[in-house]
Write an enzyme that holds these catalytic residues in place. Structure first.
Site, short mmCIF file in Angstrom:
data_model
loop_
_atom_site.label_atom_id
_atom_site.label_comp_id
_atom_site.label_asym_id
_atom_site.label_seq_id
_atom_site.Cartn_x
_atom_site.Cartn_y
_atom_site.Cartn_z
N GLU A 181 -8.65 9.50 12.97
CA GLU A 181 -9.74 8.52 12.91
C GLU A 181 -9.65 7.42 13.97
O GLU A 181 -10.65 7.07 14.59
CB GLU A 181 -9.78 7.82 11.53
N ASP A 238 -7.41 11.34 7.44
CA ASP A 238 -6.65 10.85 6.29
C ASP A 238 -6.65 11.82 5.11
O ASP A 238 -7.61 12.56 4.91
CB ASP A 238 -7.22 9.49 5.83
N ASP A 274 -7.46 12.01 2.02
CA ASP A 274 -8.25 11.69 0.84
C ASP A 274 -9.66 12.24 1.00
O ASP A 274 -9.97 12.92 1.98
CB ASP A 274 -8.28 10.17 0.56
N GLU A 283 -12.48 10.79 1.68
CA GLU A 283 -13.18 10.29 2.86
C GLU A 283 -12.67 10.96 4.13
O GLU A 283 -13.43 11.31 5.02
CB GLU A 283 -13.02 8.77 2.96
N TYR A 331 0.58 6.49 3.13
CA TYR A 331 -0.87 6.26 3.11
C TYR A 331 -1.25 5.22 2.05
O TYR A 331 -0.77 5.27 0.91
CB TYR A 331 -1.61 7.57 2.84
N ARG A 367 -4.34 4.27 0.79
CA ARG A 367 -5.47 4.40 -0.14
C ARG A 367 -5.12 5.47 -1.16
O ARG A 367 -5.30 6.65 -0.92
CB ARG A 367 -6.75 4.77 0.62
N HIS A 375 -2.02 11.70 -5.11
CA HIS A 375 -1.40 11.07 -3.95
C HIS A 375 -0.09 10.42 -4.35
O HIS A 375 0.13 10.06 -5.50
CB HIS A 375 -2.31 9.98 -3.37
#
Length: 867
Positions: free
Chosen positions: A7, A80, A82, A84, A293, A295, A340
Site C-alpha cells: 500500500e 495488509d 485484513d 481492506e 500488524y 489493525r 489475527h
C-alpha cells in the site's frame, strides 16, 4: 524478477530492503479504485452492480506497476492482512486485468514486516480470498446506499445538517444520548461518617460507619445533615472494640496483549492521544518492522512470540516472574473478526531504550512492549485486610480496609490506566488485634451528591462501541474523525460533547429512521458482514434485504415538511429544551415578554434555535443547547446606564449577549453594538465595561516609522492590534483596553517575524528534520493558519493540533496525504539528479528522457489512501 505491490511507499522501502534485487517493490498508495460520488454507482435495479472508477492520482501508480510488469512475469499482491487489504489486492487485479493475461498473479500476507515473516510469506502464496472481497463489497455498498440516500433527506428536511453515515450516525447517537442523560440527571444528597481511631499502641487508622441502630447502612440511609449528626452522636456515646480482623490473600492477573481498540483506549488514557494519532503512530511502527500488524481484534499470540516473551522476562526479572505455563487469552468481543494476532513487538528484547524513536512512536512502542511482556508475567500477590470495629450493644459498627502488595509480579513493568478512578482501599493498616479497644480521636460527617454519568472520551466511546459490536477496530479512528469534522461533535479536554446540529440529526434519525440507528441492528449487520467473509452468506442477499426496507423508509419521508420535522424534534427534545423552572411556572413561556411560547425555529444560516412565538414583538432567542440560559435571558433589556442621553442596555441575542447604545430608529437603523467577549459574564456587566466595548476599536497612537494609526480591537478571531493592513493577535481580551504603543509595536514585530507579508520570507515556527526522501520539513505560519512544508508540498495542520506540538511522526502522514491529492513534486533535493541527466548532451530531445524518471520517485511522500 517479480513485481511486489504493497500500500505505502514506507512499507515498500522496508520490504525492498529484505527481498533484495530479485524483486521490484512498488506502492499502490491505498485503494486505486472507488465508487464515484454520484447517483447510480450502486445499481439497485440490476443486482447491486457497482461501477468503479480509477482516481486520477491512482492512474500514475497503476502505470508504474504496468511498466514494471512489462519486463516481469509475476505479480505478487502483498497488501495488509485484513479485509481492506484483500480488497486493495482485488482492485489492483481488476484494474490490471488486461495486462495480466500471461502473468502469474498471487497473494501473500504477513503479520509483521520482518525478514523472517516476509520470507515465510513468500513461500506460501495463494489467490485473492473472494469471501473477504465480497464482505468488503457489501460493506462499501451499504455505506454508499445509506450515505447517498439518507444525506439528501437530511439536507432537505433538517437545515444545517451535512450528511449521515451508517455507523457514524449510531456513534453520534451514543454521544447525544449520554449528554441528555447528564442533562436529565438530578443530584441526590447523601452523607457518610468516618472516624479516626487509635490502637492501644498509639497508631491511627480510619474506619467508615457501616452499621447504625443494629442495621446495615445503605448508601442513602443518611440522607440529611441531621441524620449524619445523629450517627455521630451514636458513635460518640459508645465505647468501641475491635470485633474482627480478617486478612485474605488475593491475586491479580495481568491484562491480555493489545488489540486495536484496547491500544486506542490505553493511549488515550495514558497519553491523551486520539484514536487517529494512535493509529498513525502504530502504522509507522508497523512499517518500520517494530510491531506486528496494528489493525486487529485478536489477542492471540504466536507460540514462538510467547516463548520469546517468557525468555525475556526470565532474563530481565528472574524465574519468579515467569508463570509455570504460558498464558492463553481468548477474545470476548462478540464481533471478533478474522483470526489475527495481537499487537506486539516483533523483537521482545528490543526495549524502547534501544530504539531511536520520536515522540508518539516512542510512547506507543513503550506501551506495546510493556503490555506484551506483562501479559506473560506472573500474577501480582497481595493481602487484603478487613477490620470491623463495633460497640458492645451492636448498635454501631465501623469498617477499615487495607491492602498490602506482597509480590509485584506483572505490576513491576505495567498497570492499565482507568477511565474513572476507582475507590480502591489501598491504604496500609497498622497492627490491630481482635478484642482490643479502639479510641475515638475524630469523627467526621461528610456530605456527598450523586454524580451524573461522565461524558465519553475517545477511550470510553471506543470501549462502548466494542461492547455493542458496532464498527470494527480499523474503523474507530475514522468514525470519530468524521463526526468531529462534520461539526456534530466537539472535543473539550478530551471529552466528546455533541453540538446542536448533532442533537438534531440524532433526534431526526431516531424518529424517522429508528431501525437504522439501533445498536442491535447495527451490530447484527456487522455479524452478517462477518458471515459473508466466512463464506456463510451471500452478500447480494444481505444487500437486497437491507435495501428493501431502507428504501421504503426513505420514501416515507418524502412528504415530510420542515415545520413538521421541527415540531417533532421540539416534542422529543422538550425535556431538554424546556426543563422545569424553580418557581413551577410553565417552562415554555418566554422569560422576557411572559406572553409568547417558546419553540424550535430554523436559522437562515442553517441549524436551529429556540425562539419566542411572539416575534417580532419579542425577539428572545437562545441556542438549543443552553436551556439553563434563561437566567441570562432575564437580563435581556437591562439598562446599565445612560451615555450622551441614550440608554446603554444589555441584550441577549441568538448568538449570545451583547451591549447596545440607544434604540433602532429610522435615522439609525443599526445602533452601536458590541458582543461580550468570551469569559465575560453578562451578570457582571456594568456601564464602564459596556462603554469600553462600544468604544472599540481603540486608537493607541501613530506608528513611529510611518505615522499610520495603530489600533486595538476585538474581531472575529479574538483581540488584536492593527497597523495598516497588518493584524496581530493579543493573548488576552483585557489587554485591548490597556495595550500601549511599545507593546503594540512588539506584537506587530513578532507577527512580521512569524508570518509573511507579500514578498517576505516567512520564518519557520519549528524545524522538524529531514524527510526520508530528502529535504527539510518545517512548520510554517500561514495566512489561513499554520501548515507543514516539505519542498512544494504544503499541508494544513488539523484544528486540534498546535504548531508547537507537531512532530515528524505527525507531519509525514499529512505531507503524504497532501502530496497524493495534489500531485505535488518532491523538494529541490531531488532536482540535481534531473539536471545531471540533461547536462551531458543537449543535442537530442531523447537525451532529456532520463530527467523524467525522478518524477516517479517523487511520488514517495504520498500516503496510503486506505488510511
Amino acid at each position: 524478477m517479480a513485481v511486489v505491490v504493497v500500500e505505502s511507499p514506507a512499507k515498500a522501502k522496508t520490504i525492498n530492503k529484505y527481498l533484495g534485487p530479485s524483486y521490484t517493490v512498488l506502492a499502490s498508495f491505498g485503494h486505486v479504485r472507488d465508487l464515484p460520488p454520484k447517483d447510480g454507482s450502486v445499481d439497485t435495479d440490476h443486482d447491486f452492480a457497482m461501477k468503479w472508477e480509477v482516481s486520477p492520482d491512482s492512474k500514475k501508480h497503476i502505470k508504474a506497476i504496468t511498466d514494471a510488469l512489462a519486463g516481469d512475469d509475476e505479480l505478487i499482491l502483498a497488501t495488509d492482512p485484513d479485509r481492506e487489504g484483500e480488497a486493495i489486492s482485488w482492485h489492483l487485479e481488476q484494474a490490471l486485468a488486461s495486462k495480466l493475461k500471461s502473468k502469474k498473479v498471487s497473494r501473500v500476507t504477513f503479520n509483521a514486516i520482518t525478514k523472517s515473516a516476509i520470507t515465510e510469506a513468500m513461500k506460501s502464496p495463494r489467490q485473492v480470498d473472494q469471501a473477504l472481497v465480497e464482505a468488503y463489497l457489501a460493506r462499501r455498498a451499504l455505506d454508499y446506499l445509506v450515505g447517498f440516500n439518507l444525506s439528501p433527506v437530511l439536507w432537505r428536511k433538517l437545515p444545517g445538517a451535512r450528511s449521515a453515515g451508517r455507523v457514524q450516525s449510531v456513534c453520534l447517537r451514543l454521544i447525544v444520548e449520554r449528554e441528555m442523560e447528564i442533562e436529565a440527571f438530578r443530584a441526590r444528597e447523601y452523607w457518610t461518617v468516618t472516624a479516626v481511631l487509635e490502637t492501644p499502641r498509639g497508631q491511627e487508622f480510619t474506619a467508615r460507619l457501616t452499621v447504625l441502630g443494629g442495621k446495615k447502612l445503605d448508601k442513602f440511609d443518611l440522607a440529611t445533615e441531621t441524620d449524619a449528626e445523629l450517627a455521630v452522636q451514636a458513635i460518640t456515646s459508645r465505647d468501641l472494640t475491635v470485633k474482627s480482623v480478617e486478612a485474605k490473600p488475593a491475586t491479580r492477573n495481568p491484562y491480555p496483549p493489545f488489540m486495536t481498540s484496547t491500544l486506542q483506549q490505553e493511549a488515550s488514557r495514558k497519553y491523551g492521544m486520539g484514536a487517529k494519532a494512535t493509529m498513525q503512530a502504530a502504522q509507522r511502527l508497523y512499517e518500520a518492522g517494530y510491531i506486528t500488524y496494528m489493525r486487529t481484534d485478536g489477542i492471540d499470540m504466536a507460540p514462538e512470540a510467547v516463548m520469546a516473551a517468557r525468555d525475556e522476562i526470565k532474563r530481565r526479572f528472574g524465574d519468579r516472574y515467569v508463570p509455570s505455563s504460558p498464558r492463553m487469552y481468548k477474545n470476548k468481543a462478540k464481533n471478533a473478526q478474522e483470526a489475527h494476532e495481537c499487537i506486539r513487538p516483533t523483537d521482545m528484547s528490543a526495549d524502547p531504550a534501544k530504539l531511536k524513536l520520536a515522540d508518539d512512536q516512542a510512547k506507543l512502542y513503550d506501551l506495546i512492549w510493556k503490555r506484551t511482556l506483562a501479559s506473560q508475567m506472573a500474577a501480582a500477590q497481595m493481602e487484603r485486610t478487613t477490620v470491623d470495629v463495633a460497640s458492645a450493644d451492636g448498635q454501631v459498627e465501623l469498617r477499615a480496609t487495607g491492602q498490602v502488595l506482597t509480590f509485584d509480579g506483572f505490576l513491576k513493568i505495567y498497570d492499565q490506566g482507568r477511565d474513572d478512578e476507582d475507590d480502591d482501599d489501598s491504604a496500609r493498616l497498622p497492627q490491630i488485634m481482635q478484642g482490643e479497644p479502639a479510641k475515638k480521636n475524630q469523627i467526621t460527617p461528610e456530605q456527598h451528591f450523586t454524580q451524573p454519568p461522565p461524558r465519553y472520551t475517545e477511550a470510553t466511546l471506543v470501549k462502548r462501541m466494542e461492547e455493542l459490536g458496532i464498527g470494527r477496530p480499523s474503523t474507530y479512528a475514522s468514525i470519530l474523525t468524521t463526526i468531529v469534522d462534520r461539526g456534530y461533535v466537539r472535543k473539550d479536554k478530551n471529552r466528546l460533547i455533541p453540538e446542536d446540529t448533532g442533537r438534531l440529526v440524532t433526534v431526526f434519525l431516531t424518529n424517522y429512521f429508528r431501525r437504522y440507528v439501533e445498536y442491535d441492528f447495527t451490530a447484527d449487520m456487522e455479524e452478517q458482514l462477518d458471515d459473508i467473509s466466512a463464506g456463510d452468506r451471500d452478500y447480494k442477499d444481505v444487500l437486497a434485504r437491507f435495501w428493501r426496507d431502507f428504501s421504503a423508509a426513505i420514501g416515507e419521508t418524502s412528504e415530510l415538511r420542515i415545520t413538521e420535522v421541527l415540531d417533532k424534534i421540539d416534542e422529543v427534545l422538550s425535556p431538554h429544551l424546556y426543563p422545569p423552572r424553580p418557581d413551577g411556572s410553565d417552562p415554555r413561556i418566554c422569560p422576557v415578554c411572559h406572553q409568547g411560547r417558546l419553540h424550535l425555529k430554523t436559522a437562515r444560516s442553517g441549524g436551529a434555535f429556540v425562539g419566542c412565538g411572539n416575534y417580532p414583538e419579542c425577539r428572545y432567542t437562545r441556542p438549543i443547547s443552553a436551556p439553563d440560559g434563561e437566567g441570562t435571558a432575564a437580563l435581556d433589556g437591562k439598562v446599565l446606564g445612560v451615555d450622551e442621553g441614550l440608554d446603554v442596555t444589555l441584550r441577549v441575542g441568538r448568538f449570545g449577549p451583547y451591549v447596545q447604545k440607544g434604540e433602532a430608529t429610522a435615522e439609525q437603523p443599526k445602533p452601536p453594538r458590541a458582543s461580550l467577549p468570551k469569559g465575560w459574564a453578562p451578570e457582571a456587566m456594568d456601564l464602564e465595561k459596556a462603554l469600553a466595548l462600544l468604544s472599540l476599536p481603540r486608537e493607541i497612537g501613530l506608528h513611529p516609522e510611518d505615522g499610520v494609526a495603530v489600533e486595538a480591537g476585538i474581531g472575529r478571531f479574538g483581540p488584536y492590534v492593527k497597523h495598516g493592513s497588518t493584524y496581530a493577535n493579543l493573548p488576552d481580551v483585557e489587554e485591548v483596553f490597556t495595550v500601549g504603543m511599545n507593546r503594540a509595536i512588539e506584537v506587530l514585530a513578532q507577527k512580521a517575524a512569524r508570518g509573511p507579508g507579500r514578498g517576505a520570507a516567512a520564518k519557520p515556527i519549528k524545524e522538524l528534520g529531514e524527510h526520508p526522501d530528502g529535504g527539510p520539513i518545517q512548520v510554517m505560519p500561514g495566512r489561513y493558519g499554520p501548515y507543514v512544508k516539505w519542498g512544494k508540498v504544503n499541508a494544513t495542520l488539523p484544528k486540534d493540533v498546535e504548531p508547537e506540538d507537531v512532530t515528524l511522526d505527525i507531519a509525514l502522514p499529512l505531507i503524504e496525504a497532501k502530496a497524493s491529492k495534489g500531485g505535488k513534486k518532491a523538494p529541490a533535493a531531488k532536482k540535481p539528479a534531473a539536471k545531471k541527466a540533461a547536462a551531458p548532451a543537449k543535442k537530442k530531445a531523447a537525451a532529456k528522457k532520463p530527467a523524467k524518471k525522478p518524477a516517479t520517485k517523487k511520488a514517495a511522500p504520498k500516503t496510503d489512501a486506505a488510511e
